[in-house]
Design an enzyme around this catalytic site. Structure first.
Site, PDB file in Angstrom:
ATOM      1  N   ASN A  86     -13.087  -3.136   2.509  1.00 31.94           N
ATOM      2  CA  ASN A  86     -14.141  -2.115   2.593  1.00 31.94           C
ATOM      3  C   ASN A  86     -15.045  -2.146   1.366  1.00 31.94           C
ATOM      4  O   ASN A  86     -14.560  -2.276   0.245  1.00 31.94           O
ATOM      5  CB  ASN A  86     -13.498  -0.727   2.698  1.00 31.94           C
ATOM      6  CG  ASN A  86     -12.594  -0.602   3.920  1.00 31.94           C
ATOM      7  OD1 ASN A  86     -12.915  -1.120   4.977  1.00 31.94           O
ATOM      8  ND2 ASN A  86     -11.474   0.077   3.767  1.00 31.94           N
TER       9      ASN A  86
ATOM     10  N   HIS B  46     -10.381  -5.264  -3.020  1.00 33.17           N
ATOM     11  CA  HIS B  46      -9.065  -5.561  -2.461  1.00 33.17           C
ATOM     12  C   HIS B  46      -9.183  -5.870  -0.983  1.00 33.17           C
ATOM     13  O   HIS B  46     -10.041  -5.331  -0.289  1.00 33.17           O
ATOM     14  CB  HIS B  46      -8.106  -4.385  -2.669  1.00 33.17           C
ATOM     15  CG  HIS B  46      -8.643  -3.079  -2.166  1.00 33.17           C
ATOM     16  ND1 HIS B  46      -9.542  -2.319  -2.871  1.00 33.17           N
ATOM     17  CD2 HIS B  46      -8.429  -2.412  -1.006  1.00 33.17           C
ATOM     18  CE1 HIS B  46      -9.846  -1.237  -2.187  1.00 33.17           C
ATOM     19  NE2 HIS B  46      -9.197  -1.273  -1.039  1.00 33.17           N
ATOM     20  N   PHE B  47      -8.296  -6.745  -0.540  1.00 32.18           N
ATOM     21  CA  PHE B  47      -8.142  -7.002   0.885  1.00 32.18           C
ATOM     22  C   PHE B  47      -6.898  -6.275   1.363  1.00 32.18           C
ATOM     23  O   PHE B  47      -5.879  -6.246   0.663  1.00 32.18           O
ATOM     24  CB  PHE B  47      -7.971  -8.506   1.158  1.00 32.18           C
ATOM     25  CG  PHE B  47      -9.272  -9.264   1.192  1.00 32.18           C
ATOM     26  CD1 PHE B  47      -9.943  -9.452   2.393  1.00 32.18           C
ATOM     27  CD2 PHE B  47      -9.825  -9.775   0.028  1.00 32.18           C
ATOM     28  CE1 PHE B  47     -11.151 -10.161   2.430  1.00 32.18           C
ATOM     29  CE2 PHE B  47     -11.028 -10.471   0.059  1.00 32.18           C
ATOM     30  CZ  PHE B  47     -11.697 -10.668   1.264  1.00 32.18           C
ATOM     31  N   HIS B  48      -6.995  -5.713   2.573  1.00 25.68           N
ATOM     32  CA  HIS B  48      -5.840  -5.131   3.242  1.00 25.68           C
ATOM     33  C   HIS B  48      -5.251  -6.185   4.177  1.00 25.68           C
ATOM     34  O   HIS B  48      -5.998  -6.826   4.928  1.00 25.68           O
ATOM     35  CB  HIS B  48      -6.252  -3.942   4.117  1.00 25.68           C
ATOM     36  CG  HIS B  48      -6.832  -2.781   3.384  1.00 25.68           C
ATOM     37  ND1 HIS B  48      -6.118  -1.628   3.136  1.00 25.68           N
ATOM     38  CD2 HIS B  48      -8.066  -2.568   2.856  1.00 25.68           C
ATOM     39  CE1 HIS B  48      -6.892  -0.768   2.493  1.00 25.68           C
ATOM     40  NE2 HIS B  48      -8.083  -1.308   2.302  1.00 25.68           N
TER      41      HIS B  48
ATOM     42  N   ASP C 245       0.855  -1.194   0.000  1.00 23.10           N
ATOM     43  CA  ASP C 245       0.000   0.000   0.000  1.00 23.10           C
ATOM     44  C   ASP C 245       0.894   1.248   0.000  1.00 23.10           C
ATOM     45  O   ASP C 245       1.891   1.319   0.722  1.00 23.10           O
ATOM     46  CB  ASP C 245      -0.904  -0.011   1.245  1.00 23.10           C
ATOM     47  CG  ASP C 245      -2.036   0.982   1.146  1.00 23.10           C
ATOM     48  OD1 ASP C 245      -3.204   0.550   1.099  1.00 23.10           O
ATOM     49  OD2 ASP C 245      -1.767   2.209   1.108  1.00 23.10           O
ATOM     50  N   ILE C 246       0.525   2.220  -0.823  1.00 20.47           N
ATOM     51  CA  ILE C 246       1.328   3.438  -0.997  1.00 20.47           C
ATOM     52  C   ILE C 246       1.279   4.349   0.236  1.00 20.47           C
ATOM     53  O   ILE C 246       2.171   5.161   0.467  1.00 20.47           O
ATOM     54  CB  ILE C 246       0.852   4.207  -2.261  1.00 20.47           C
ATOM     55  CG1 ILE C 246       1.933   5.065  -2.850  1.00 20.47           C
ATOM     56  CG2 ILE C 246      -0.406   5.013  -1.983  1.00 20.47           C
ATOM     57  CD1 ILE C 246       1.586   5.612  -4.234  1.00 20.47           C
TER      58      ILE C 246
ATOM     59  N   GLN D 201     -14.421   2.648   1.445  1.00 26.06           N
ATOM     60  CA  GLN D 201     -13.836   2.219   0.164  1.00 26.06           C
ATOM     61  C   GLN D 201     -13.514   3.448  -0.682  1.00 26.06           C
ATOM     62  O   GLN D 201     -14.376   4.310  -0.906  1.00 26.06           O
ATOM     63  CB  GLN D 201     -14.784   1.283  -0.602  1.00 26.06           C
ATOM     64  CG  GLN D 201     -14.129   0.692  -1.842  1.00 26.06           C
ATOM     65  CD  GLN D 201     -14.990  -0.359  -2.558  1.00 26.06           C
ATOM     66  OE1 GLN D 201     -16.171  -0.511  -2.249  1.00 26.06           O
ATOM     67  NE2 GLN D 201     -14.405  -1.069  -3.503  1.00 26.06           N
ATOM     68  N   VAL D 202     -12.282   3.521  -1.122  1.00 22.77           N
ATOM     69  CA  VAL D 202     -11.816   4.653  -1.940  1.00 22.77           C
ATOM     70  C   VAL D 202     -11.514   4.185  -3.357  1.00 22.77           C
ATOM     71  O   VAL D 202     -11.752   4.902  -4.327  1.00 22.77           O
ATOM     72  CB  VAL D 202     -10.562   5.301  -1.284  1.00 22.77           C
ATOM     73  CG1 VAL D 202      -9.967   6.369  -2.179  1.00 22.77           C
ATOM     74  CG2 VAL D 202     -10.917   5.878   0.086  1.00 22.77           C
TER      75      VAL D 202
HETATM   76  P1  AMP Z   1      -9.817   1.404   0.452  1.00 22.82           P
HETATM   77  O1  AMP Z   1     -10.001   2.620   1.317  1.00 22.82           O
HETATM   78  O2  AMP Z   1     -10.181   0.132   1.151  1.00 22.82           O
HETATM   79  O3  AMP Z   1     -10.472   1.561  -0.904  1.00 22.82           O
HETATM   80  O4  AMP Z   1      -8.248   1.286   0.246  1.00 22.82           O
HETATM   81  C1  AMP Z   1      -7.571   1.857  -0.827  1.00 22.82           C
HETATM   82  C2  AMP Z   1      -6.092   1.758  -0.512  1.00 22.82           C
HETATM   83  O5  AMP Z   1      -5.374   1.890  -1.716  1.00 22.82           O
HETATM   84  C3  AMP Z   1      -5.574   2.833   0.446  1.00 22.82           C
HETATM   85  O6  AMP Z   1      -4.999   2.209   1.593  1.00 22.82           O
HETATM   86  C4  AMP Z   1      -4.516   3.579  -0.390  1.00 22.82           C
HETATM   87  O7  AMP Z   1      -3.403   3.983   0.365  1.00 22.82           O
HETATM   88  C5  AMP Z   1      -4.156   2.536  -1.420  1.00 22.82           C
HETATM   89  N1  AMP Z   1      -3.634   3.059  -2.690  1.00 22.82           N
HETATM   90  C6  AMP Z   1      -4.149   4.033  -3.465  1.00 22.82           C
HETATM   91  N2  AMP Z   1      -3.406   4.218  -4.573  1.00 22.82           N
HETATM   92  C7  AMP Z   1      -2.388   3.321  -4.492  1.00 22.82           C
HETATM   93  C8  AMP Z   1      -1.269   3.020  -5.322  1.00 22.82           C
HETATM   94  N3  AMP Z   1      -1.047   3.672  -6.475  1.00 22.82           N
HETATM   95  N4  AMP Z   1      -0.410   2.053  -4.917  1.00 22.82           N
HETATM   96  C9  AMP Z   1      -0.616   1.395  -3.759  1.00 22.82           C
HETATM   97  N5  AMP Z   1      -1.670   1.624  -2.943  1.00 22.82           N
HETATM   98  C10 AMP Z   1      -2.537   2.584  -3.294  1.00 22.82           C
END
Ligand code: AMP
Ligand code: ZN
Length: 129
Positions: free
Chosen positions: A85, A98-100, A29-30, A92-93
């Site tokens: 999420n 995806h799973f964290h 994760d970035i 969810q963004v």
């Molecule tokens: P969510 O809030 O569950 O949708 O998680 C999205 C995740 O994606 C967040 O933890 C971000 O930090 C991560 N993310 C967004 N863009 C990137 C990227 N280019 N590379 C790696 N992780 C990312």
């Protein structure tokens, strides 16, 4: 396709890859909650838990399981949190399922990678697979 994670899969955006197989892909994760925070995605674009077919979800969760111990070992974590999420209200963004996998520590640790540290950690996790 404008999805960020599809762009990562197409190598249009770089990522620190941890693992890849026919159905799934995992990368750091970035913006990690803790160092070693990893995302596991399906190679096919599905929006969320409602959208994804059961069989693809099985592949995804099996990859989560496969990576959990190597991530714990590589980060010296005291535990591992798994989360996923669905929809904006749930945080969810990125709308590509995806799973964290989040390493957790009894004591506070930095979540900022130093120069080269993310690549080093990704390599370390890979050697433990
Ligand atoms: P969510 O809030 O569950 O949708 O998680 C999205 C995740 O994606 C967040 O933890 C971000 O930090 C991560 N993310 C967004 N863009 C990137 C990227 N280019 N590379 C790696 N992780 C990312
Ligand atoms: Zn996508």
């Amino acid at each position: 396709m404008t999805c960020i994670f599809c762009k990562i899969l197409n190598k249009e955006i770089p990522s620190f890859k941890i693992y890849e197989d026919e159905n799934t892909y995992a990368f750091l994760d970035i913006n990690p909650i803790n160092k070693g925070h990893t995302l596991v995605i399906s190679k096919k674009h599905y929006k969320d838990i409602y959208d994804i077919p059961e069989n693809t979800l099985k592949h995804l969760i099996l990859t989560v399981k496969k990576l959990s111990i190597p991530i714990k070992q590589a980060t010296n974590a005291d535990g591992i949190s798994i989360s996923q999420n669905n929809e904006e209200a749930a945080g969810q963004v990125i709308f590509h399922i995806h799973f964290h996998i989040i390493p957790k520590f009894k004591n506070k640790t930095s979540n900022k990678y130093k120069e080269g540290e993310a690549q080093k950690l990704a390599n370390k996790i890979k050697t433990l697979l």
